[in-house]
Design a protein around this motif. Structure first.
Motif, mmCIF file in Angstrom:
data_model
loop_
_atom_site.group_PDB
_atom_site.id
_atom_site.type_symbol
_atom_site.label_atom_id
_atom_site.label_comp_id
_atom_site.label_asym_id
_atom_site.label_seq_id
_atom_site.Cartn_x
_atom_site.Cartn_y
_atom_site.Cartn_z
ATOM 1 N N HIS A 148 2.604 -22.604 13.883
ATOM 2 C CA HIS A 148 2.853 -21.497 13.794
ATOM 3 C C HIS A 148 3.374 -20.749 14.294
ATOM 4 O O HIS A 148 3.796 -21.081 15.674
ATOM 5 C CB HIS A 148 1.749 -20.960 13.792
ATOM 6 C CG HIS A 148 1.078 -19.112 13.468
ATOM 7 N ND1 HIS A 148 1.812 -18.277 13.800
ATOM 8 C CD2 HIS A 148 0.777 -19.095 12.164
ATOM 9 C CE1 HIS A 148 1.884 -17.084 13.102
ATOM 10 N NE2 HIS A 148 0.998 -17.698 12.330
ATOM 11 N N PRO A 149 4.651 -19.413 13.635
ATOM 12 C CA PRO A 149 5.416 -19.541 14.918
ATOM 13 C C PRO A 149 5.323 -18.227 15.919
ATOM 14 O O PRO A 149 5.726 -18.089 16.511
ATOM 15 C CB PRO A 149 6.332 -18.292 13.583
ATOM 16 C CG PRO A 149 5.955 -18.860 12.171
ATOM 17 C CD PRO A 149 4.381 -19.304 12.153
ATOM 18 N N VAL A 150 3.994 -17.564 16.559
ATOM 19 C CA VAL A 150 3.337 -17.537 16.981
ATOM 20 C C VAL A 150 3.977 -18.869 18.428
ATOM 21 O O VAL A 150 4.016 -18.078 19.416
ATOM 22 C CB VAL A 150 2.330 -17.543 17.163
ATOM 23 C CG1 VAL A 150 0.846 -18.235 17.683
ATOM 24 C CG2 VAL A 150 1.650 -15.963 18.394
ATOM 25 N N ALA A 152 6.718 -20.641 18.497
ATOM 26 C CA ALA A 152 7.498 -20.839 18.868
ATOM 27 C C ALA A 152 8.780 -20.887 20.622
ATOM 28 O O ALA A 152 9.312 -21.659 20.580
ATOM 29 C CB ALA A 152 8.811 -20.328 17.941
ATOM 30 N N ALA A 153 8.060 -19.721 21.115
ATOM 31 C CA ALA A 153 8.589 -20.133 22.275
ATOM 32 C C ALA A 153 7.864 -20.757 23.080
ATOM 33 O O ALA A 153 8.994 -21.880 24.109
ATOM 34 C CB ALA A 153 8.576 -18.341 22.934
ATOM 35 N N TRP A 190 -0.215 -21.301 6.477
ATOM 36 C CA TRP A 190 -1.691 -20.472 5.110
ATOM 37 C C TRP A 190 -0.128 -19.863 5.443
ATOM 38 O O TRP A 190 -1.090 -18.737 4.165
ATOM 39 C CB TRP A 190 -2.504 -20.406 6.336
ATOM 40 C CG TRP A 190 -2.534 -19.815 6.764
ATOM 41 C CD1 TRP A 190 -2.649 -19.486 8.516
ATOM 42 C CD2 TRP A 190 -2.801 -17.971 6.068
ATOM 43 N NE1 TRP A 190 -2.924 -18.484 8.771
ATOM 44 C CE2 TRP A 190 -3.162 -17.707 7.880
ATOM 45 C CE3 TRP A 190 -2.860 -17.365 5.680
ATOM 46 C CZ2 TRP A 190 -3.301 -15.980 7.724
ATOM 47 C CZ3 TRP A 190 -3.141 -15.528 5.585
ATOM 48 C CH2 TRP A 190 -3.600 -14.929 7.033
ATOM 49 N N TRP A 191 -0.027 -19.338 5.977
ATOM 50 C CA TRP A 191 0.548 -17.240 5.492
ATOM 51 C C TRP A 191 1.907 -17.670 5.152
ATOM 52 O O TRP A 191 2.743 -16.923 4.548
ATOM 53 C CB TRP A 191 1.101 -16.473 6.745
ATOM 54 C CG TRP A 191 1.536 -17.742 7.998
ATOM 55 C CD1 TRP A 191 0.904 -18.832 8.788
ATOM 56 C CD2 TRP A 191 3.305 -17.924 7.473
ATOM 57 N NE1 TRP A 191 2.671 -19.399 8.944
ATOM 58 C CE2 TRP A 191 3.626 -19.044 8.489
ATOM 59 C CE3 TRP A 191 4.517 -17.069 6.786
ATOM 60 C CZ2 TRP A 191 5.254 -19.010 8.961
ATOM 61 C CZ3 TRP A 191 5.839 -17.539 7.326
ATOM 62 C CH2 TRP A 191 6.542 -17.912 8.303
ATOM 63 N N ASP A 215 -9.857 -22.459 10.806
ATOM 64 C CA ASP A 215 -9.568 -21.209 9.654
ATOM 65 C C ASP A 215 -9.073 -20.526 11.133
ATOM 66 O O ASP A 215 -8.735 -20.414 11.854
ATOM 67 C CB ASP A 215 -11.373 -20.587 9.047
ATOM 68 C CG ASP A 215 -10.998 -19.924 8.060
ATOM 69 O OD1 ASP A 215 -9.482 -19.549 7.893
ATOM 70 O OD2 ASP A 215 -11.980 -20.454 6.959
ATOM 71 N N TRP A 216 -8.364 -18.953 9.680
ATOM 72 C CA TRP A 216 -7.594 -18.549 10.381
ATOM 73 C C TRP A 216 -8.878 -17.010 11.151
ATOM 74 O O TRP A 216 -8.967 -16.511 9.925
ATOM 75 C CB TRP A 216 -6.591 -18.010 10.241
ATOM 76 C CG TRP A 216 -5.828 -17.113 11.446
ATOM 77 C CD1 TRP A 216 -6.288 -15.894 10.844
ATOM 78 C CD2 TRP A 216 -4.361 -16.894 11.632
ATOM 79 N NE1 TRP A 216 -5.349 -14.917 11.498
ATOM 80 C CE2 TRP A 216 -4.469 -15.641 12.551
ATOM 81 C CE3 TRP A 216 -3.831 -17.750 12.363
ATOM 82 C CZ2 TRP A 216 -3.399 -15.386 13.112
ATOM 83 C CZ3 TRP A 216 -3.029 -17.497 13.064
ATOM 84 C CH2 TRP A 216 -2.503 -16.532 13.706
ATOM 85 N N VAL A 218 -10.445 -13.196 11.307
ATOM 86 C CA VAL A 218 -9.981 -12.135 11.893
ATOM 87 C C VAL A 218 -11.066 -10.950 12.678
ATOM 88 O O VAL A 218 -11.867 -10.908 11.716
ATOM 89 C CB VAL A 218 -9.670 -11.375 10.161
ATOM 90 C CG1 VAL A 218 -9.271 -9.968 10.514
ATOM 91 C CG2 VAL A 218 -8.306 -12.285 9.634
ATOM 92 N N VAL A 223 -4.285 -16.530 20.243
ATOM 93 C CA VAL A 223 -3.895 -17.348 19.728
ATOM 94 C C VAL A 223 -4.349 -18.846 19.467
ATOM 95 O O VAL A 223 -4.103 -19.714 18.254
ATOM 96 C CB VAL A 223 -2.446 -16.685 18.798
ATOM 97 C CG1 VAL A 223 -2.374 -15.669 17.689
ATOM 98 C CG2 VAL A 223 -1.677 -16.654 19.891
ATOM 99 N N GLY A 233 -13.302 -17.439 7.841
ATOM 100 C CA GLY A 233 -11.983 -16.768 8.371
ATOM 101 C C GLY A 233 -11.675 -16.423 7.290
ATOM 102 O O GLY A 233 -11.874 -16.664 6.277
#
Lengths: 283, 283
Positions: A148-150, A152-153, A190-191, A215-216, A218, A223, A233
């Protein structure tokens, strides 16, 4: 879709169980619960008798899906980069001993002090080519897992499934029986508005090497370690599994849940029972 | 790249200041610090005399970049959807009164109980077409802001810049002077491997309506409200600004930092001073 009911096509990634018990006990618990496969982590394997662990897994009747996971590739120095590649060579050797279906690559993010994503990605491409060569030699496929791009760093400069497939094509070219592919985890992809297109592409290239579910939630409180049990989720997991299988994937469905506050606090057996239940009802 | 030194090309999104003071004081502080623009939020404007706020802003010599932000579009019922569209019509009217360069759309995620991203996206497309029509009537451009995929579930089913541009093209077609475009925030798109390609595409289509800066901190304690001051994180902000300006963007550089634990706790003046400093040294 395939029937998951008897669990023979389902695997448990040991991270799901929170590393509460020695690997021998974990292997036994997963087999006793009826699952067909296991994905162990290096922290459970390295520094031990790997052949003995492999035998425990075989004797329990389990297959090894993926061996988790690569040392992060990008480094601030050439020496650091080479050390990371070397560490991965040794891990791939262990994956071979374990009989793993693939070695799972979480590629790493930006080196300390760097803001240069292109440079990090170039290091990943260079290393992946070398790891693929090594994997072929010892009989282990390499599975790139876009995260997931979250992350990336700090965990993965490889974010998109399309990006993983581009990298596979650039390194290995077209192959009827590729050794380089992608591991698709619903949590990470998924997004993505292009997910269906990219799953089809991955299947057509015979590059779906693994399929992870969780699952994600909410809201998500953390994260990294607040992933949910399937069904708790918002991810349309059956919808994604349908696409994956329509694209030709015939491998295992692997449960991987990082859940510090919930599932890692429960007894292993309770978590395994719930995984079995939700693989049938919500996957 | 353009010289940002005199701050006339720089704007402050009022969220950066944590909504600590009444809007009149915020306007005055931003103007006194030398910035050329302001992006106010609806919570500071609605239920008040909007014409009076518009006059305060004009008299302070500030331009309004974007008016933040849309009511989330996707709803579980048709009635809910229509109410969301209607709320946005009224907000666009206020944006017109304020003389905003654009109305910023954060489109919303999955409605309560839904796992259907395609349906959410279809609602967004339908609403955006209606909001564009309304914007043209009252003289306000509509800026779609793709949000980081970490917000896909609850804030924005629109994640990628390419996705925003596809939506613009589908709704408005090719135009030399489009009324529908994208707002590019480095926080949301910095990780995207296709960013450079998509910025070029956005510029060629004259669809870059806004450019927001802040930074991605490592570690990030809270993905919503732990954004960093430019220079404190890992985003190559000058590199992205260079691409944005090479693509033809001539609008303002807007600082938008959600920072509950750090910047929102500081006096407004201190935050504004640091924004000015970092716009010059790290943007």
């Amino acid at each position: 879709m395939r029937d998951l009911g008897d669990l023979s096509r389902c695997a448990i990634n040991t991270a799901t169980l929170g590393f509460q018990a020695p690997v021998a006990k974990v292997i036994e618990a997963i087999a006793r619960a009826g699952f067909g496969g296991i994905a162990p982590w290096r922290r459970e394997v390295e520094g031990q008798d790997v052949g003995k662990i492999a035998k425990l897994i075989r004797d329990a009747g389990l297959k090894v899906t993926g061996y988790c996971r690569s040392t992060y590739i990008p480094a601030a120095t050439r020496q650091g980069f080479l050390a990371n590649v070397e560490a991965n060579f040794r891990a791939i050797d262990d994956a071979a001993t374990l009989g793993a279906d693939s070695f799972v690559m979480v590629v790493g993010g930006l080196p300390e002090g760097s803001k240069d994503m292109a440079a990090a990605r170039a290091q990943v491409a260079e290393a992946t080519a070398q790891l693929l060569d090594h994997g072929r030699k010892v009989g282990v496929r390499i599975a790139l897992e876009p995260l997931h791009p979250v992350y990336a760093a700090d965990r993965s400069c490889l974010s998109l499934l399309s990006e993983a497939l581009d990298l596979c094509a650039a390194i290995e070219g077209v192959s009827a029986d590729p050794w380089l592919g992608a591991c698709i985890d619903v949590y990470h992809v998924w997004w993505d508005p292009n997910l269906k297109r990219d799953i089809t592409r991955a299947g057509a290239a015979h590059r779906i090497f693994g399929f992870h579910v969780c699952d994600w939630l909410v809201p998500t409180s953390d994260v990294l370690n607040d992933r949910g049990m399937m069904g708790d989720g918002v991810i349309d997991i059956p919808g994604i599994r349908q696409q994956i299988e329509a694209a030709g994937y015939a491998g295992m469905v692997e449960v991987e849940i990082f859940s510090a506050a919930t599932w890692w606090k429960k007894p292993i057996r309770e978590t395994l029972d719930m995984c079995a239940k939700r693989l049938i009802s919500a996957t």
